[in-house]
Design a protein around this motif. Structure first.
Motif, PDB file in Angstrom:
ATOM      1  N   SER A 358     -10.638   0.231  -5.267  1.00 29.91           N
ATOM      2  CA  SER A 358      -9.871   1.109  -4.247  1.00 29.91           C
ATOM      3  C   SER A 358      -8.431   0.679  -4.064  1.00 29.91           C
ATOM      4  O   SER A 358      -7.678   1.444  -3.606  1.00 29.91           O
ATOM      5  CB  SER A 358     -10.805   1.449  -3.294  1.00 29.91           C
ATOM      6  N   TRP A 359      -8.232  -0.788  -3.808  1.00 28.12           N
ATOM      7  CA  TRP A 359      -6.835  -1.549  -3.409  1.00 28.12           C
ATOM      8  C   TRP A 359      -5.843  -0.880  -4.172  1.00 28.12           C
ATOM      9  O   TRP A 359      -4.751  -0.887  -3.871  1.00 28.12           O
ATOM     10  CB  TRP A 359      -7.054  -2.934  -3.439  1.00 28.12           C
ATOM     11  N   ARG A 360      -6.067  -0.374  -5.646  1.00 27.32           N
ATOM     12  CA  ARG A 360      -5.049   0.028  -6.208  1.00 27.32           C
ATOM     13  C   ARG A 360      -4.268   1.274  -5.746  1.00 27.32           C
ATOM     14  O   ARG A 360      -3.142   1.491  -6.259  1.00 27.32           O
ATOM     15  CB  ARG A 360      -5.607   0.361  -7.675  1.00 27.32           C
ATOM     16  N   LEU A 361      -5.068   1.963  -5.045  1.00 26.40           N
ATOM     17  CA  LEU A 361      -4.251   3.091  -4.234  1.00 26.40           C
ATOM     18  C   LEU A 361      -3.119   2.541  -3.369  1.00 26.40           C
ATOM     19  O   LEU A 361      -1.929   3.235  -3.261  1.00 26.40           O
ATOM     20  CB  LEU A 361      -5.294   3.969  -3.237  1.00 26.40           C
ATOM     21  N   ARG A 362      -3.306   1.370  -2.577  1.00 25.77           N
ATOM     22  CA  ARG A 362      -2.355   0.912  -2.065  1.00 25.77           C
ATOM     23  C   ARG A 362      -1.284   0.151  -2.730  1.00 25.77           C
ATOM     24  O   ARG A 362      -0.082   0.462  -2.521  1.00 25.77           O
ATOM     25  CB  ARG A 362      -3.091  -0.101  -0.891  1.00 25.77           C
ATOM     26  N   ALA A 363      -1.708  -0.593  -3.814  1.00 23.71           N
ATOM     27  CA  ALA A 363      -0.827  -1.706  -4.378  1.00 23.71           C
ATOM     28  C   ALA A 363      -0.172  -1.009  -5.577  1.00 23.71           C
ATOM     29  O   ALA A 363       0.744  -1.254  -6.107  1.00 23.71           O
ATOM     30  CB  ALA A 363      -1.527  -2.782  -4.927  1.00 23.71           C
ATOM     31  N   GLY A 364      -0.801   0.222  -6.214  1.00 20.99           N
ATOM     32  CA  GLY A 364      -0.447   0.758  -7.666  1.00 20.99           C
ATOM     33  C   GLY A 364      -1.413   0.559  -8.529  1.00 20.99           C
ATOM     34  O   GLY A 364      -2.078  -0.420  -8.727  1.00 20.99           O
ATOM     35  N   LEU A 365      -1.661   1.760  -9.371  1.00 20.83           N
ATOM     36  CA  LEU A 365      -2.556   1.750 -10.197  1.00 20.83           C
ATOM     37  C   LEU A 365      -2.651   0.755 -11.448  1.00 20.83           C
ATOM     38  O   LEU A 365      -3.506   0.105 -11.724  1.00 20.83           O
ATOM     39  CB  LEU A 365      -2.602   2.994 -10.995  1.00 20.83           C
ATOM     40  N   GLN A 366      -1.503   0.330 -11.798  1.00 19.72           N
ATOM     41  CA  GLN A 366      -1.390  -0.941 -12.722  1.00 19.72           C
ATOM     42  C   GLN A 366      -0.797  -2.288 -11.822  1.00 19.72           C
ATOM     43  O   GLN A 366      -0.497  -3.079 -12.693  1.00 19.72           O
ATOM     44  CB  GLN A 366      -0.299  -0.633 -13.658  1.00 19.72           C
ATOM     45  N   ALA A 367      -1.188  -2.378 -10.619  1.00 17.43           N
ATOM     46  CA  ALA A 367      -0.663  -3.642 -10.061  1.00 17.43           C
ATOM     47  C   ALA A 367      -1.547  -4.778 -10.410  1.00 17.43           C
ATOM     48  O   ALA A 367      -2.746  -4.535 -10.620  1.00 17.43           O
ATOM     49  CB  ALA A 367      -0.773  -3.237  -8.481  1.00 17.43           C
ATOM     50  N   ALA A 368      -0.938  -5.924 -10.477  1.00 13.48           N
ATOM     51  CA  ALA A 368      -1.573  -7.039 -10.695  1.00 13.48           C
ATOM     52  C   ALA A 368      -2.685  -7.840  -9.641  1.00 13.48           C
ATOM     53  O   ALA A 368      -3.575  -8.324 -10.040  1.00 13.48           O
ATOM     54  CB  ALA A 368      -0.834  -8.055 -11.185  1.00 13.48           C
ATOM     55  N   SER A 369      -2.267  -7.599  -8.476  1.00 16.39           N
ATOM     56  CA  SER A 369      -3.021  -8.081  -7.354  1.00 16.39           C
ATOM     57  C   SER A 369      -2.969  -7.068  -6.030  1.00 16.39           C
ATOM     58  O   SER A 369      -2.159  -6.269  -5.976  1.00 16.39           O
ATOM     59  CB  SER A 369      -2.433  -9.278  -6.759  1.00 16.39           C
ATOM     60  N   PRO A 370      -3.858  -7.433  -5.097  1.00 17.81           N
ATOM     61  CA  PRO A 370      -4.027  -6.342  -4.036  1.00 17.81           C
ATOM     62  C   PRO A 370      -3.235  -6.656  -3.004  1.00 17.81           C
ATOM     63  O   PRO A 370      -3.142  -5.799  -2.029  1.00 17.81           O
ATOM     64  CB  PRO A 370      -5.428  -6.495  -3.680  1.00 17.81           C
ATOM     65  N   ASP A 371      -2.413  -7.722  -3.002  1.00 19.33           N
ATOM     66  CA  ASP A 371      -1.426  -8.171  -1.759  1.00 19.33           C
ATOM     67  C   ASP A 371      -0.057  -7.801  -1.918  1.00 19.33           C
ATOM     68  O   ASP A 371       0.412  -7.413  -3.118  1.00 19.33           O
ATOM     69  CB  ASP A 371      -1.288  -9.766  -1.915  1.00 19.33           C
ATOM     70  N   PRO A 372       0.543  -7.513  -0.796  1.00 19.12           N
ATOM     71  CA  PRO A 372       0.059  -7.634   0.548  1.00 19.12           C
ATOM     72  C   PRO A 372      -0.816  -6.352   1.085  1.00 19.12           C
ATOM     73  O   PRO A 372      -0.860  -5.335   0.791  1.00 19.12           O
ATOM     74  CB  PRO A 372       1.101  -7.864   1.442  1.00 19.12           C
ATOM     75  N   VAL A 373      -1.764  -6.619   1.765  1.00 20.81           N
ATOM     76  CA  VAL A 373      -2.929  -5.549   2.170  1.00 20.81           C
ATOM     77  C   VAL A 373      -2.355  -4.670   3.261  1.00 20.81           C
ATOM     78  O   VAL A 373      -2.736  -3.550   3.383  1.00 20.81           O
ATOM     79  CB  VAL A 373      -4.026  -6.221   2.923  1.00 20.81           C
ATOM     80  N   GLY A 374      -1.240  -5.065   3.960  1.00 13.81           N
ATOM     81  CA  GLY A 374      -0.569  -4.069   4.464  1.00 13.81           C
ATOM     82  C   GLY A 374       0.574  -2.911   4.165  1.00 13.81           C
ATOM     83  O   GLY A 374       0.979  -2.268   4.707  1.00 13.81           O
ATOM     84  N   GLN A 375       1.056  -3.038   2.910  1.00 12.97           N
ATOM     85  CA  GLN A 375       1.724  -2.256   2.102  1.00 12.97           C
ATOM     86  C   GLN A 375       1.005  -0.667   2.109  1.00 12.97           C
ATOM     87  O   GLN A 375       0.064  -0.602   1.832  1.00 12.97           O
ATOM     88  CB  GLN A 375       2.126  -2.709   0.853  1.00 12.97           C
ATOM     89  N   SER A 376       2.275   0.130   2.798  1.00 13.66           N
ATOM     90  CA  SER A 376       1.759   1.377   2.575  1.00 13.66           C
ATOM     91  C   SER A 376       2.581   2.206   1.764  1.00 13.66           C
ATOM     92  O   SER A 376       2.579   3.684   1.836  1.00 13.66           O
ATOM     93  CB  SER A 376       1.578   1.998   3.978  1.00 13.66           C
TER      94      SER A 376
END
Length: 481
Positions: A358-376
């Motif tokens: 579910s972190w891909r909603l925050r980082a982007g569907l094709q993102a390599a990592s979930p960081d940073p956790v505060g990006q909106s």
């Protein structure tokens, strides 16, 4: 008058009275029987100069009112079939604010996106977005499935109507033959005429009919638009073929079929010959009304897909990557739009139940990592993409620029309007049918009038009986001389 003549006259009167009493009893017993027509006894004076003779039993039918009744039945059959379809579609698409409405599912999705954008690090809020997005896709799937089911139901109803028509027409042809034979023999054929009327009334709910009287008690049947169904002893033959299930994208000729009449396939223009009853209504549902709603749902699904598959919304996406919603796992294409509402699904990459994160909603569907956790930024862009005004797909029927909620509301309002119009039309036709039915009942058996006739027959019986008593007294007087 001789004693023998008096006895003969009285006996003929008693026979006629008995037959008349039977007619009254039959009328009263069958006053509410469908297809039954009031009987009246025809009595004529004897050609030999005395007494009476029963010249037959006549069915009293108001032909013009019966014809109007059948036309009203066909019109009500068409209206009720369409109204039932529109009510079902409204229940599936829903009304604004309804628990199962598309607009409600979209609102829940927008609310979940906005909430997650304020706390992108909160896994619970991200899970709520996933759940709301999945419900929205499921609602579109359910609506599309209901449309396909309605088309399949209409297809099956067409086949059933054709079977009923063929069976009923065959039976009417048989009754025509039997009635003509009884008529030639001078026998009472009224019970067979009642049965024939019931069969014709049954056909009349499927397609509007015209009944034309022929010689020897036979009838010919034509549709109001001129197709010959029966004129003689051989009825017309209707044929209809096709699978019981209809799916999105199927149209007439590929592979859906129309009717065949006596082995000849009818064209779309010739189908007007069978317009006006439940048969025509089911063809309209299958070929016009349901595909019209499917068209709107597919364009809603495509609009939803395109808004969230834009690299400007999610920079991690490539030109060929699917966004938050997919076409059965792939990127949706305008060239394959038909049936999209039934295939649209949540992208598995964000759904933990399908092995996603579910972190891909925050980082982007094709993102390599979930960081940073505060990006909106991505969550906010997703919310804005759903709410923002965008031009509709060419040919979609959505004019101008609007948010997705406005377009969902437009589809819901169209479905509700069609349902209201269909019910209004049904109310008008039902009222007309009820008025004509009341007229038919008034023209039918009047129990008060029948009781008056029964009293007359009782008086006639008593009069003839007194003649016989008087004759008996005279004979006894003669014998005692």
């Amino acid at each position: 008058m001789s004693i023998a003549k008096a006895i003969s006259n009285a006996m003929s009167g008693l026979g006629a009275t008995a037959r008349g009493t039977e007619t009254v009893a039959s009328n009263l017993a069958n006053a509410m029987t469908p297809g039954y027509a009031r009987r009246d006894m025809v009595v004529v004076g004897s050609a030999l100069g005395g007494g009476v003779r029963v010249d037959g039993i006549t069915r009293i039918v108001n032909a013009s009112l019966l014809s109007e009744s059948r036309l009203a039945s066909a019109a009500m059959g068409e209206a009720s079939t369409q109204a039932a379809f529109h009510e079902t579609m409204e229940a599936v698409v829903g009304l604004p604010g309804g628990a199962v409405a598309l607009s409600t599912a979209l609102t829940e999705f927008q609310t979940a996106l906005s909430s997650a954008a304020t706390r992108p690090d909160d896994e619970i809020r991200l899970a709520q977005v996933v759940s709301a997005a999945d419900r929205l896709a499921t609602r579109l799937n359910d609506a599309a499935t209901a449309v396909e089911a309605a088309r399949s139901t209409a297809q099956q109803a067409i086949a059933a109507d054709v079977a009923v028509m063929n069976q009923s027409l065959g039976r009417v042809a048989q009754l025509n033959t039997r009635i003509s034979i009884l008529d030639a023999d001078g026998k009472d054929a009224t019970p067979l005429m009642d049965e024939r009327q019931r069969l014709i009334d049954r056909i009349a709910t499927i397609v509007p009919l015209q009944e034309i009287a022929r010689d020897a008690g036979r009838v010919a049947l034509f549709t109001t638009e001129g197709a010959m169904l029966l004129d003689g002893s051989v009825p017309a033959r209707l044929d209809f073929a096709g699978a019981d299930q209809v799916v999105a994208g199927q149209v007439v000729g590929a592979p859906l079929e129309l009717l065949s009449l006596n082995g000849t396939a009818l064209t779309a223009g010739q189908m007007r010959l069978f317009g006006g009853g439940s048969l025509a209504a089911n063809f309209q549902i299958r070929d016009s009304l349901a595909p019209q709603l499917q068209f709107g749902l597919d364009h809603l699904a495509f609009d939803l897909h395109q808004r969230l598959a834009d690299p400007l919304v999610d920079p991690s996406l490539g030109a060929t990557d699917a966004g938050l919603f997919t076409d059965a796992g792939l990127r949706a294409e305008a060239a394959n739009l038909v049936g999209l509402a039934g295939r649209i699904t949540l992208n598995a990459t964000v759904d933990p139940a399908q092995g996603g994160q579910s972190w891909r909603l925050r980082a982007g569907l094709q993102a390599a990592s979930p960081d940073p956790v505060g990006q909106s930024a991505v969550l906010m862009a997703l919310a804005e993409a759903v709410e923002g005004a965008r031009p509709g797909q060419p040919g979609s029927g959505f004019s101008g620029s609007a948010g997705l909620a406005s377009r969902v509301g437009l589809v819901e309002s169209q479905v509700a309007s069609r349902r209201i119009e269909a019910l209004s039309d049904l109310a008008v036709r039902s009222s007309r049918h009820a008025t004509i039915t009341a007229g038919m009942m008034a023209e039918g058996v009047d129990s008060d009038a029948e009781m008056q006739r029964l009293l007359q027959y009782e008086q006639s019986y008593a009069a003839n009986a007194r003649v016989l008593i008087a004759v008996d007294d005279m004979i006894n007087q003669i014998l005692r001389m």
